[in-house]
Motif scaffolding. Sequence first.
Motif, mmCIF file in Angstrom:
data_model
loop_
_atom_site.group_PDB
_atom_site.id
_atom_site.type_symbol
_atom_site.label_atom_id
_atom_site.label_comp_id
_atom_site.label_asym_id
_atom_site.label_seq_id
_atom_site.Cartn_x
_atom_site.Cartn_y
_atom_site.Cartn_z
ATOM 1 N N CYS A 22 0.813 -1.224 0.000
ATOM 2 C CA CYS A 22 0.000 0.000 0.000
ATOM 3 C C CYS A 22 0.844 1.271 0.000
ATOM 4 O O CYS A 22 0.293 2.370 -0.055
ATOM 5 C CB CYS A 22 -0.921 0.009 1.216
ATOM 6 N N GLY A 23 2.165 1.142 0.082
ATOM 7 C CA GLY A 23 3.024 2.318 0.033
ATOM 8 C C GLY A 23 3.577 2.769 1.362
ATOM 9 O O GLY A 23 4.256 3.802 1.442
ATOM 10 N N PHE A 24 3.310 2.021 2.440
ATOM 11 C CA PHE A 24 3.844 2.391 3.750
ATOM 12 C C PHE A 24 5.345 2.106 3.809
ATOM 13 O O PHE A 24 5.851 1.182 3.175
ATOM 14 C CB PHE A 24 3.134 1.610 4.864
ATOM 15 N N VAL A 25 6.029 2.901 4.604
ATOM 16 C CA VAL A 25 7.462 2.748 4.843
ATOM 17 C C VAL A 25 7.644 2.290 6.284
ATOM 18 O O VAL A 25 7.027 2.843 7.204
ATOM 19 C CB VAL A 25 8.200 4.090 4.616
ATOM 20 N N ARG A 26 8.490 1.283 6.472
ATOM 21 C CA ARG A 26 8.773 0.841 7.837
ATOM 22 C C ARG A 26 9.634 1.892 8.524
ATOM 23 O O ARG A 26 10.729 2.222 8.058
ATOM 24 C CB ARG A 26 9.477 -0.514 7.824
ATOM 25 N N GLU A 27 9.120 2.422 9.634
ATOM 26 C CA GLU A 27 9.790 3.532 10.308
ATOM 27 C C GLU A 27 10.564 3.100 11.556
ATOM 28 O O GLU A 27 11.375 3.872 12.067
ATOM 29 C CB GLU A 27 8.763 4.600 10.696
ATOM 30 N N GLY A 28 10.288 1.916 12.058
ATOM 31 C CA GLY A 28 11.023 1.509 13.252
ATOM 32 C C GLY A 28 10.459 0.239 13.850
ATOM 33 O O GLY A 28 9.502 -0.358 13.346
ATOM 34 N N VAL A 29 11.104 -0.179 14.936
ATOM 35 C CA VAL A 29 10.669 -1.372 15.666
ATOM 36 C C VAL A 29 10.744 -1.068 17.154
ATOM 37 O O VAL A 29 11.716 -0.470 17.626
ATOM 38 C CB VAL A 29 11.530 -2.608 15.296
ATOM 39 N N LEU A 30 9.690 -1.436 17.864
ATOM 40 C CA LEU A 30 9.683 -1.364 19.322
ATOM 41 C C LEU A 30 9.988 -2.768 19.819
ATOM 42 O O LEU A 30 9.153 -3.666 19.726
ATOM 43 C CB LEU A 30 8.319 -0.870 19.829
ATOM 44 N N ARG A 31 11.202 -2.956 20.314
ATOM 45 C CA ARG A 31 11.669 -4.288 20.660
ATOM 46 C C ARG A 31 10.996 -4.792 21.933
ATOM 47 O O ARG A 31 10.882 -4.065 22.914
ATOM 48 C CB ARG A 31 13.185 -4.279 20.842
ATOM 49 N N ALA A 32 10.539 -6.054 21.881
ATOM 50 C CA ALA A 32 9.877 -6.705 23.033
ATOM 51 C C ALA A 32 8.809 -5.792 23.633
ATOM 52 O O ALA A 32 8.646 -5.715 24.848
ATOM 53 C CB ALA A 32 10.912 -7.109 24.078
ATOM 54 N N PHE A 57 5.440 -5.827 23.411
ATOM 55 C CA PHE A 57 4.256 -6.468 23.987
ATOM 56 C C PHE A 57 4.641 -7.807 24.597
ATOM 57 O O PHE A 57 5.573 -8.484 24.133
ATOM 58 C CB PHE A 57 3.189 -6.698 22.915
ATOM 59 N N TRP A 58 3.909 -8.177 25.628
ATOM 60 C CA TRP A 58 4.011 -9.520 26.211
ATOM 61 C C TRP A 58 2.749 -10.247 25.771
ATOM 62 O O TRP A 58 1.656 -9.941 26.226
ATOM 63 C CB TRP A 58 4.109 -9.429 27.721
ATOM 64 N N VAL A 59 2.898 -11.147 24.831
ATOM 65 C CA VAL A 59 1.749 -11.776 24.195
ATOM 66 C C VAL A 59 1.768 -13.275 24.461
ATOM 67 O O VAL A 59 2.698 -13.971 24.037
ATOM 68 C CB VAL A 59 1.745 -11.516 22.665
ATOM 69 N N ARG A 60 0.771 -13.746 25.185
ATOM 70 C CA ARG A 60 0.622 -15.173 25.472
ATOM 71 C C ARG A 60 1.935 -15.807 25.926
ATOM 72 O O ARG A 60 2.381 -16.828 25.415
ATOM 73 C CB ARG A 60 0.021 -15.893 24.259
ATOM 74 N N GLY A 61 2.577 -15.130 26.885
ATOM 75 C CA GLY A 61 3.752 -15.689 27.536
ATOM 76 C C GLY A 61 5.077 -15.421 26.869
ATOM 77 O O GLY A 61 6.096 -16.001 27.271
ATOM 78 N N ALA A 62 5.134 -14.560 25.860
ATOM 79 C CA ALA A 62 6.399 -14.293 25.165
ATOM 80 C C ALA A 62 6.471 -12.829 24.753
ATOM 81 O O ALA A 62 5.449 -12.210 24.432
ATOM 82 C CB ALA A 62 6.527 -15.184 23.939
ATOM 83 N N PRO A 63 7.688 -12.250 24.728
ATOM 84 C CA PRO A 63 7.834 -10.868 24.259
ATOM 85 C C PRO A 63 7.699 -10.816 22.739
ATOM 86 O O PRO A 63 8.150 -11.715 22.035
ATOM 87 C CB PRO A 63 9.249 -10.489 24.701
ATOM 88 N N ARG A 64 7.070 -9.766 22.247
ATOM 89 C CA ARG A 64 6.900 -9.592 20.798
ATOM 90 C C ARG A 64 7.316 -8.181 20.398
ATOM 91 O O ARG A 64 6.972 -7.201 21.070
ATOM 92 C CB ARG A 64 5.436 -9.806 20.389
ATOM 93 N N ASP A 65 8.032 -8.093 19.284
ATOM 94 C CA ASP A 65 8.390 -6.791 18.716
ATOM 95 C C ASP A 65 7.194 -6.220 17.951
ATOM 96 O O ASP A 65 6.414 -6.966 17.343
ATOM 97 C CB ASP A 65 9.557 -6.931 17.734
ATOM 98 N N GLN A 66 7.089 -4.902 17.965
ATOM 99 C CA GLN A 66 6.059 -4.205 17.198
ATOM 100 C C GLN A 66 6.740 -3.374 16.107
ATOM 101 O O GLN A 66 7.653 -2.595 16.395
ATOM 102 C CB GLN A 66 5.230 -3.285 18.096
ATOM 103 N N LEU A 67 6.300 -3.563 14.865
ATOM 104 C CA LEU A 67 6.816 -2.784 13.747
ATOM 105 C C LEU A 67 5.951 -1.547 13.534
ATOM 106 O O LEU A 67 4.715 -1.626 13.591
ATOM 107 C CB LEU A 67 6.828 -3.622 12.462
ATOM 108 N N LEU A 68 6.586 -0.427 13.285
ATOM 109 C CA LEU A 68 5.895 0.842 13.066
ATOM 110 C C LEU A 68 6.008 1.221 11.597
ATOM 111 O O LEU A 68 7.093 1.152 11.012
ATOM 112 C CB LEU A 68 6.502 1.937 13.936
ATOM 113 N N TRP A 69 4.892 1.649 11.016
ATOM 114 C CA TRP A 69 4.828 1.987 9.599
ATOM 115 C C TRP A 69 4.233 3.379 9.440
ATOM 116 O O TRP A 69 3.396 3.805 10.238
ATOM 117 C CB TRP A 69 3.939 0.981 8.861
#
Length: 199
Positions: free
Chosen positions: A150-160, A162-174
């Motif tokens: 759709c034309g979005f650019v990846r602007e960054g990552v928030l490392r760990a 969220f804590w999702v169902r027992g594990a850390p997850r990175d969030q990508l920002l667009w």
Amino acid sequence: MDTRWLAGDLAFTIMGAEDLGGVAEMLADRRVCEHLNFGPNTREETLAYFGPMVAAIEEALACGVAPENYLFAIHERGRFVGQCAALPIAFGGDNFLIGYQLRADAWGRGIGTAAAEFALWFALDELGARKVSADCLATNLGSATILERCGFVREGVLRAHFWVRGAPRDQLLWGLLPAEGGVDRRRLRARFAPDRRRR
């Protein structure tokens, strides 16, 4: 104000109370929530979150004013297949966050791309967005592909982030800045613009 837009077999409608059952069923599915930072939800959890938002939208429309948040139900030939949204970012100055979720049996058929494109078009043309933002978990490769398409650019990552169902997850920002020309607005208008709407 128009509340329904058609694109082929898909109808995007401003969400009403009658759509909440479909949303609750979708967000109770473990497959749907695998790459989300919440869920699976009980019906009560989904209604407690979305119910007040939908009620505020319905109240605003009944008073003839624009809602603060825009939630849309997606139907394919009359059957609920998902939802999408365009939400203002606090202090963002016409920066809107878009998002979408689909039923698992609607995956792989281009509906996710259509949902993202509709929310993007709505934010740009109907809300006058200066910027459109989105995010997804790093594990959500399907959503990342859609956003790039759709034309979005990846602007960054928030490392760990969220804590999702027992594990850390990175969030990508667009992000998408229409002034940079990364989006084909003419094509989006041809698909969703007012002359294609039906009430």
